[in-house]
Design an enzyme around this catalytic site. Structure first.
Site, PDB file in Angstrom:
ATOM      1  CG  ASN A 102      -4.855  -0.987  -0.690  1.00 61.60           C
ATOM      2  OD1 ASN A 102      -5.732  -1.455  -0.405  1.00 61.60           O
ATOM      3  ND2 ASN A 102      -4.859   0.295  -1.234  1.00 61.60           N
ATOM      4  CB  SER A 168     -12.500  -0.250  -2.606  1.00 64.68           C
ATOM      5  OG  SER A 168     -11.661  -1.285  -2.637  1.00 64.68           O
ATOM      6  N   GLY A 255      -0.943   8.167  -3.537  1.00 66.55           N
ATOM      7  CA  GLY A 255       0.284   8.706  -3.573  1.00 66.55           C
ATOM      8  C   GLY A 255       0.671   9.687  -4.756  1.00 66.55           C
TER       9      GLY A 255
HETATM   10  C1  LIG Z   1      -3.238   0.840   2.313  1.00 74.54           C
HETATM   11  C2  LIG Z   1      -4.412   1.504   1.819  1.00 74.54           C
HETATM   12  C3  LIG Z   1      -5.766   1.169   2.583  1.00 74.54           C
HETATM   13  C4  LIG Z   1      -6.904   1.866   2.064  1.00 74.54           C
HETATM   14  N1  LIG Z   1      -8.255   1.543   2.455  1.00 74.54           N
HETATM   15  C5  LIG Z   1      -9.001   2.093   2.274  1.00 74.54           C
HETATM   16  C6  LIG Z   1     -10.519   1.884   2.937  1.00 74.54           C
HETATM   17  O1  LIG Z   1     -10.740   0.821   3.622  1.00 74.54           O
HETATM   18  N2  LIG Z   1     -11.568   2.469   2.343  1.00 74.54           N
HETATM   19  C7  LIG Z   1     -11.359   3.591   1.575  1.00 74.54           C
HETATM   20  O2  LIG Z   1     -12.407   4.521   1.199  1.00 74.54           O
HETATM   21  N3  LIG Z   1     -10.411   3.990   1.155  1.00 74.54           N
HETATM   22  C8  LIG Z   1      -9.235   3.216   1.196  1.00 74.54           C
HETATM   23  N4  LIG Z   1      -7.954   3.620   1.014  1.00 74.54           N
HETATM   24  C9  LIG Z   1      -7.940   4.793  -0.224  1.00 74.54           C
HETATM   25  C10 LIG Z   1      -7.564   6.146   0.471  1.00 74.54           C
HETATM   26  O3  LIG Z   1      -8.387   6.567   1.398  1.00 74.54           O
HETATM   27  C11 LIG Z   1      -7.379   7.424  -0.321  1.00 74.54           C
HETATM   28  O4  LIG Z   1      -8.473   7.375  -1.092  1.00 74.54           O
HETATM   29  C12 LIG Z   1      -6.146   6.981  -1.286  1.00 74.54           C
HETATM   30  O5  LIG Z   1      -5.068   6.348  -0.785  1.00 74.54           O
HETATM   31  C13 LIG Z   1      -5.658   8.301  -2.226  1.00 74.54           C
HETATM   32  O6  LIG Z   1      -5.142   9.222  -1.114  1.00 74.54           O
HETATM   33  P1  LIG Z   1      -3.621   9.255  -0.886  1.00 74.54           P
HETATM   34  O7  LIG Z   1      -2.868   9.377  -2.362  1.00 74.54           O
HETATM   35  O8  LIG Z   1      -3.475  10.614  -0.112  1.00 74.54           O
HETATM   36  O9  LIG Z   1      -3.035   7.892  -0.275  1.00 74.54           O
HETATM   37  C14 LIG Z   1      -6.689   2.921   1.253  1.00 74.54           C
HETATM   38  C15 LIG Z   1      -5.494   3.234   0.773  1.00 74.54           C
HETATM   39  C16 LIG Z   1      -4.220   2.613   1.121  1.00 74.54           C
HETATM   40  C17 LIG Z   1      -3.090   3.025   0.810  1.00 74.54           C
END
Ligand SMILES: Cc1cc2nc3c(=O)[nH]c(=O)nc-3n(C[C@H](O)[C@H](O)[C@H](O)COP(=O)(O)O)c2cc1C
Length: 327
Positions: A102, A168, A255
């Site tokens: 993203n 981010s 992921g």
């Molecule tokens: C589409 C998308 C939007 C995200 N938006 C935010 C956000 O607004 N704020 C934030 O702290 N993390 C955001 N993240 C990061 C997630 O909170 C997380 O840290 C990251 O995806 C790793 O976790 P996962 O592997 O379970 O997805 C976003 C991730 C994705 C995929």
């Protein structure tokens, strides 16, 4: 289980999911899946598995996540004023590789809207709510703390924990706030404001990047410990494309490819903090895609675990599946 949403284009699936989540919350009661309950500074977590930042950006689906049995719910990232996404393609999904990419850049309806939604959500089963805070795109780094303080003031009485998000990769230069030259000057006014002006109703966590070197990590942990931070979330998305060469160069990857990096960072944090952690909170996030990944992170020293990608690839019943696999 059939997952029809994985057949839809990623942006479309992302945009329509709130509708279906809210529909579910209308037909289903809040659940408390009780396993490995946590009590942290008076907050009661019926289980240690919650939703990560970005899943419910505008605090619009709190009741739905309660119906799915999340142990805690992080809303945001919330910025002071509303803002749209970055230009161009902002989300891609790679089903086979269980990878999300993203480049969103904190699109959200702003703190007034989040306040209204938080107020309206009837937190029936008292699930702890975390408010993830960011700065608006145009706010310069030397004034960034002012944005975080504005949002803290606004949502202070409606959340249980603040998350300071400077990890981010999708807001230009945001991660520079981790640099030694910025970190204290940025974080100290925020922590002071919370302690002195807001009476420290809510603890404050710092969400870290998985792309830090061991030395940077040590410095950030020590600096934030000195400032009396209450915990850390490990981690946000990665910019390391050796882990996901198929993803576009800009933006962040979540992921499966993030799993090892996030796991390693958790181990490094646990080691570095040993003896100094006290009752501070360590949350693991990144590449947690199965119930056994959840237990693995808890065994590695995480107090709580968060998911985003698992909700896309496994679906919102992941909380139930994890709870059932425990019994
Ligand atoms: C589409 C998308 C939007 C995200 N938006 C935010 C956000 O607004 N704020 C934030 O702290 N993390 C955001 N993240 C990061 C997630 O909170 C997380 O840290 C990251 O995806 C790793 O976790 P996962 O592997 O379970 O997805 C976003 C991730 C994705 C995929």
């Amino acid at each position: 289980m059939v997952k029809p949403w994985l057949l839809l284009p990623s942006k479309f699936a992302h945009d329509i999911s709130p509708f279906f989540l809210n529909l579910y919350s209308k037909i289903s009661k809040p659940k408390n899946y009780e396993w490995d309950s946590v009590n942290w500074r008076g907050l009661q977590f019926s289980n240690p598995l919650g939703i990560a930042g970005g899943v419910d950006k505008n605090a619009e689906n709190i009741n739905a996540w309660q119906s799915f049995g999340a142990g805690f719910i992080e809303v945001g990232t919330i910025t002071p004023t509303p803002q749209g996404p970055n230009p161009g393609s902002i989300i891609k999904r790679y089903n086979k590789q269980k990878t999300l990419w993203n480049k969103m850049g904190f699109p959200n309806k702003g703190m007034e809207n989040a306040y209204k939604n938080l107020k309206q959500s009837n937190n029936k089963n008292h699930t702890p709510i975390f408010g993830n805070i960011g700065k608006n795109r145009q706010t310069p780094l030397d004034k960034a703390h002012e944005d975080y303080i504005k949002v803290m003031d606004k949502i202070n009485n409606l959340v249980d924990v603040f998350v300071v998000n400077i990890s981010s990769p999708n807001t230009a230069n945001l991660r520079n706030l981790f640099d030694q030259s910025y970190l204290t000057q940025f974080l100290k006014p925020i922590i002071d404001h919370n302690n002195l002006k807001l009476g420290k109703k809510n603890p404050t966590l710092l969400k870290l990047s998985p792309d830090l070197t061991k030395e940077q990590l040590a410095l950030i942990l020590d600096t934030s410990l000195d400032l009396d931070i209450d915990g850390w979330i490990i981690s946000n998305t990665t910019t390391d494309r050796s882990l996901a060469p198929q993803a576009p160069t800009a933006g962040g990857v979540s992921g499966q490819p993030l799993a090892q990096a996030s796991r390693n960072l958790l181990k490094l944090c646990s080691e570095h903090l040993s003896g100094k952690k006290g009752d501070r909170l360590l949350i693991s996030c990144g590449g947690v895609l199965t119930p056994s990944d959840v237990y693995d992170r808890l065994n590695l020293g995480a107090d709580l675990v968060q998911v985003y990608s698992a909700l896309v690839f496994e679906g919102p019943f992941f909380f139930k599946k994890t709870a059932n696999s425990k019994t």
